[in-house]
Scaffold this active site. Structure first.
Site, mmCIF file in Angstrom:
data_model
loop_
_atom_site.group_PDB
_atom_site.id
_atom_site.type_symbol
_atom_site.label_atom_id
_atom_site.label_comp_id
_atom_site.label_asym_id
_atom_site.label_seq_id
_atom_site.Cartn_x
_atom_site.Cartn_y
_atom_site.Cartn_z
ATOM 1 N N HIS A 7 4.284 28.565 85.716
ATOM 2 C CA HIS A 7 4.914 27.486 84.956
ATOM 3 C C HIS A 7 3.833 26.494 84.551
ATOM 4 O O HIS A 7 2.798 26.367 85.223
ATOM 5 C CB HIS A 7 5.961 26.771 85.810
ATOM 6 C CG HIS A 7 7.172 27.588 86.090
ATOM 7 N ND1 HIS A 7 8.332 27.033 86.568
ATOM 8 C CD2 HIS A 7 7.412 28.924 85.976
ATOM 9 C CE1 HIS A 7 9.243 27.972 86.725
ATOM 10 N NE2 HIS A 7 8.705 29.136 86.383
ATOM 11 N N CYS A 65 8.297 23.912 91.169
ATOM 12 C CA CYS A 65 7.301 22.968 90.663
ATOM 13 C C CYS A 65 7.424 21.614 91.352
ATOM 14 O O CYS A 65 6.417 20.973 91.655
ATOM 15 C CB CYS A 65 7.423 22.837 89.153
ATOM 16 S SG CYS A 65 6.958 24.368 88.287
ATOM 17 N N GLU A 110 3.584 23.322 84.886
ATOM 18 C CA GLU A 110 3.223 22.374 85.939
ATOM 19 C C GLU A 110 2.287 23.000 86.967
ATOM 20 O O GLU A 110 1.304 22.381 87.388
ATOM 21 C CB GLU A 110 4.464 21.872 86.690
ATOM 22 C CG GLU A 110 5.490 21.208 85.820
ATOM 23 C CD GLU A 110 6.591 22.157 85.370
ATOM 24 O OE1 GLU A 110 6.294 23.239 84.804
ATOM 25 O OE2 GLU A 110 7.766 21.808 85.561
ATOM 26 N N CYS A 168 11.365 22.485 87.839
ATOM 27 C CA CYS A 168 12.249 23.284 88.672
ATOM 28 C C CYS A 168 11.944 22.988 90.145
ATOM 29 O O CYS A 168 10.998 22.257 90.463
ATOM 30 C CB CYS A 168 12.067 24.772 88.373
ATOM 31 S SG CYS A 168 10.477 25.454 88.942
#
Length: 150
Positions: A53, A86, A55, A83
């Protein structure tokens, strides 16, 4: 020091991710003095890695840049509510402030879903600011998924 948003860089990374066929999410890590340490967009499909992701990639790059597993005092700008995975990484990295654009009622882990930072088990609870360039971030996601369904 005067506040300066870096969401423009996160949106640029999100657009680039979308152009690569990734879900258009971008993230930026900024050092306490305002220096941009890392900019990343989603790369889960490209890297065949469910943890890639925006992040996570930005946090990894920023930690490598400063030679530490902690980003104490640093800011994270991300176009979509992080999420749970993260959010846990944000907490572990001790990021001071999280600025995000679009809310994510389906998969969010900050204001929705797991609400990671509200748990007593959270190692660190950053300041959270939502809705930063939210309309633009939402439009990127909406257009991306509309094109996929169309």
């Amino acid at each position: 020091m005067q506040f300066r948003s870096h969401m423009d860089k996160a949106l640029e990374a999100a657009r680039a991710a979308g152009a690569r066929g990734e879900v258009p999410v971008g993230a930026v890590v900024v050092a306490p003095g305002g220096q941009v340490l890392a900019v990343a967009g989603n790369r889960t499909r490209e890297l065949n890695d469910p943890t890639a992701h925006a992040e996570m990639l930005a946090i990894r790059a920023a930690c490598a840049a400063i030679g530490s597993e902690r980003l104490t005092g640093h800011d994270l700008y991300v176009t979509l509510e992080p999420c749970a995975m993260c959010a846990a990484a944000i907490s572990a990295a001790r990021i001071a402030r999280v600025y995000y654009g679009a809310s994510d009622p389906k998969s969010g882990g900050v204001a929705h879903g797991a609400r990671v930072f509200s748990h007593p088990q959270a190692h660190h609870k950053p300041e959270v600011y939502d809705g930063i360039a939210g309309r633009e971030a939402e439009a990127l996601l909406r257009d991306f998924f509309a094109d996929r369904r169309g």
